[in-house]
Design an enzyme around this catalytic site. Structure first.
Site, PDB file in Angstrom:
ATOM      1  N   MET A 138     -45.758  -7.658 -96.356  1.00 57.53           N
ATOM      2  CA  MET A 138     -45.067  -6.250 -96.384  1.00 57.53           C
ATOM      3  C   MET A 138     -44.593  -4.938 -96.032  1.00 57.53           C
ATOM      4  SD  MET A 138     -48.835  -7.532 -99.418  1.00 57.53           S
ATOM      5  CE  MET A 138     -50.531  -6.527 -98.500  1.00 57.53           C
ATOM      6  N   LEU A 153     -43.719  -3.373 -90.106  1.00 61.76           N
ATOM      7  CA  LEU A 153     -43.777  -4.171 -89.429  1.00 61.76           C
ATOM      8  C   LEU A 153     -44.511  -3.019 -87.956  1.00 61.76           C
ATOM      9  CD1 LEU A 153     -41.047  -5.323 -90.322  1.00 61.76           C
ATOM     10  CD2 LEU A 153     -43.213  -6.095 -91.098  1.00 61.76           C
ATOM     11  N   HIS A 154     -45.596  -4.097 -87.517  1.00 60.98           N
ATOM     12  CA  HIS A 154     -46.236  -3.825 -86.350  1.00 60.98           C
ATOM     13  C   HIS A 154     -45.678  -4.555 -85.198  1.00 60.98           C
ATOM     14  CE1 HIS A 154     -49.275  -6.108 -87.562  1.00 60.98           C
ATOM     15  NE2 HIS A 154     -49.849  -5.587 -88.719  1.00 60.98           N
ATOM     16  N   GLY A 208     -47.596  -6.866 -84.055  1.00 61.37           N
ATOM     17  CA  GLY A 208     -48.063  -8.269 -84.807  1.00 61.37           C
ATOM     18  C   GLY A 208     -46.971  -9.428 -85.251  1.00 61.37           C
ATOM     19  N   HIS A 209     -46.768  -9.012 -86.648  1.00 58.07           N
ATOM     20  CA  HIS A 209     -45.127  -8.906 -87.432  1.00 58.07           C
ATOM     21  C   HIS A 209     -44.242  -9.309 -86.590  1.00 58.07           C
ATOM     22  CE1 HIS A 209     -47.096  -5.854 -90.709  1.00 58.07           C
ATOM     23  NE2 HIS A 209     -46.848  -7.403 -90.916  1.00 58.07           N
ATOM     24  N   LYS A 236     -52.706 -15.983 -88.638  1.00 62.46           N
ATOM     25  CA  LYS A 236     -53.889 -16.483 -88.382  1.00 62.46           C
ATOM     26  C   LYS A 236     -55.142 -15.065 -88.482  1.00 62.46           C
ATOM     27  CE  LYS A 236     -54.573 -20.431 -85.382  1.00 62.46           C
ATOM     28  NZ  LYS A 236     -55.843 -20.390 -83.440  1.00 62.46           N
ATOM     29  N   LYS A 237     -55.230 -14.220 -88.048  1.00 60.57           N
ATOM     30  CA  LYS A 237     -55.086 -12.962 -88.919  1.00 60.57           C
ATOM     31  C   LYS A 237     -55.618 -13.024 -89.963  1.00 60.57           C
ATOM     32  CE  LYS A 237     -56.094  -8.043 -89.011  1.00 60.57           C
ATOM     33  NZ  LYS A 237     -55.901  -8.376 -90.296  1.00 60.57           N
ATOM     34  N   GLN A 295     -56.716 -17.379 -95.381  1.00 59.41           N
ATOM     35  CA  GLN A 295     -54.882 -16.695 -96.269  1.00 59.41           C
ATOM     36  C   GLN A 295     -53.888 -18.024 -96.032  1.00 59.41           C
ATOM     37  OE1 GLN A 295     -52.360 -13.273 -97.184  1.00 59.41           O
ATOM     38  NE2 GLN A 295     -51.754 -13.944 -96.010  1.00 59.41           N
ATOM     39  N   SER A 353     -53.210  -4.477 -87.526  1.00 66.28           N
ATOM     40  CA  SER A 353     -53.566  -4.475 -88.966  1.00 66.28           C
ATOM     41  C   SER A 353     -52.781  -3.161 -89.672  1.00 66.28           C
ATOM     42  CB  SER A 353     -54.189  -4.688 -89.633  1.00 66.28           C
ATOM     43  OG  SER A 353     -54.553  -4.042 -90.872  1.00 66.28           O
TER      44      SER A 353
HETATM   45  O1  PAF Z   1     -49.907 -11.681 -95.491  1.00 64.83           O
HETATM   46  C1  PAF Z   1     -49.279 -10.704 -96.142  1.00 64.83           C
HETATM   47  O2  PAF Z   1     -48.777 -10.155 -96.086  1.00 64.83           O
HETATM   48  C2  PAF Z   1     -49.268 -11.035 -97.794  1.00 64.83           C
HETATM   49  O3  PAF Z   1     -50.625 -11.715 -98.525  1.00 64.83           O
HETATM   50  C3  PAF Z   1     -48.090 -12.292 -98.013  1.00 64.83           C
HETATM   51  C4  PAF Z   1     -48.410 -13.466 -97.534  1.00 64.83           C
HETATM   52  C5  PAF Z   1     -46.751 -10.739 -97.173  1.00 64.83           C
HETATM   53  C6  PAF Z   1     -48.014 -12.557 -99.130  1.00 64.83           C
HETATM   54  O4  PAF Z   1     -47.542 -11.017-100.016  1.00 64.83           O
END
Ligand code: PAF
Length: 279
Positions: free
Chosen positions: A26, A29-30, A32-33, A145-146, A150, A182
């Site tokens: 979403m 970005l940090h 972690g991404h 895994k955070k 999900q 996060s």
């Molecule tokens: O973890 C996220 O950033 C969101 O839930 C995802 C998987 C991109 C779905 O919108």
């Protein structure tokens, strides 16, 4: 890096790619991404990322409007990681008509923990991830895994719906003081940021006591909630669950060495943080 916003253009660009590794995000970005992008690269080629703040997974009183949007900075970071395509649809691109068909997780996994406190979350996540998979058609997709629940829900969804996408879980990326990275950490003021690592310390304490002689897990959970509350947190849950299905273990299962995970969500000021630790 190609930045693409429409589904048709994305399909043209990725036609014939059989080993695409996909990282949905979403944005904001940090590190972690970026660690997810690097893991994706080890599992496939090309790497495709998406940025889409998915309204469907936010409840009416949640932070959809104020969710941080930092598109230019995100683009620069992804370019440095060698991402091949960034799919960044607008809401009109991804939901050109009301999204009436939805993908719902089963109640026993979707309505517990995060699902109990954020009922819109997992139906919204399952729906958008299914749609993004349908657009990107990845061979593998990486999730952190955070967001433990999900990850499990998406893994089960992909398996049960026979999606041709392997789901890969990436370890949680932490700051030096232990706080899980996060996008929502950006909401914390300086004082809250200094307090925030206490959540991870609490998980470590619970994990240590669970591994030790303490067998009353419900009491352990309650003590942890009390410790958080005493420092001004508003905990939604601290829960020790079976890694296999996120249900509570029986005493016998615990004593028999069932693999467990402790999960938590708690508010610090106005910021709701989640974290977990495998025991
Ligand atoms: O973890 C996220 O950033 C969101 O839930 C995802 C998987 C991109 C779905 O919108």
């Amino acid at each position: 890096m190609k930045i693409i916003s429409t589904i048709d253009e994305l399909r043209d660009q990725l036609r014939g790619q059989l080993r695409t590794a996909f990282v949905p995000t979403m944005g904001n970005l940090h590190e972690g991404h970026l660690s997810l992008m690097r893991l994706a690269r080890r599992h496939g080629d090309p790497v495709v990322a998406s940025i889409f703040v998915n309204r469907l997974q936010f409840g009416p009183n949640e932070d959809f409007d104020k969710y941080p949007r930092t598109f230019q900075a995100d683009v620069e970071k992804l370019e440095k990681e060698g991402v091949y395509v960034l799919f960044a649809p607008t809401e009109k691109d991804l939901y050109p008509e009301p999204q009436e068909y939805r993908v719902l997780p089963p109640n026993d996994l979707g309505n517990i923990l995060e699902g109990e406190f954020r009922p819109a979350m997992f139906p919204g996540v399952c729906t958008v991830v299914t749609k993004l998979f349908s657009c990107v058609q990845p061979r593998v997709a990486v999730f952190g895994k955070k967001d433990y629940q999900q990850l499990m829900i998406i893994r089960n969804m992909a398996r049960q719906l026979a999606m041709p996408t392997e789901i890969i879980g990436a370890e949680t990326f932490r700051a030096e003081d232990g706080l899980a990275l996060s996008s929502r950490n950006g909401y914390l003021n300086a004082e809250e940021r200094a307090e925030a690592p206490f959540l991870y310390q609490t998980l470590n304490d619970v994990a240590e006591q669970t591994r030790g002689l303490q067998t009353d897990l419900v009491a352990l959970e309650q003590e942890a909630m009390n410790r958080l509350a005493a420092r001004g947190w508003k905990p939604d849950y601290v829960s020790i669950r079976k890694r296999m299905n996120l249900q509570a273990p029986t005493r016998e299962e615990h004593l028999a060495g069932e693999p467990l995970v402790v999960l938590t969500a708690a508010k610090l000021g106005n910021t709701r943080l989640i974290d977990n630790l495998e025991i």
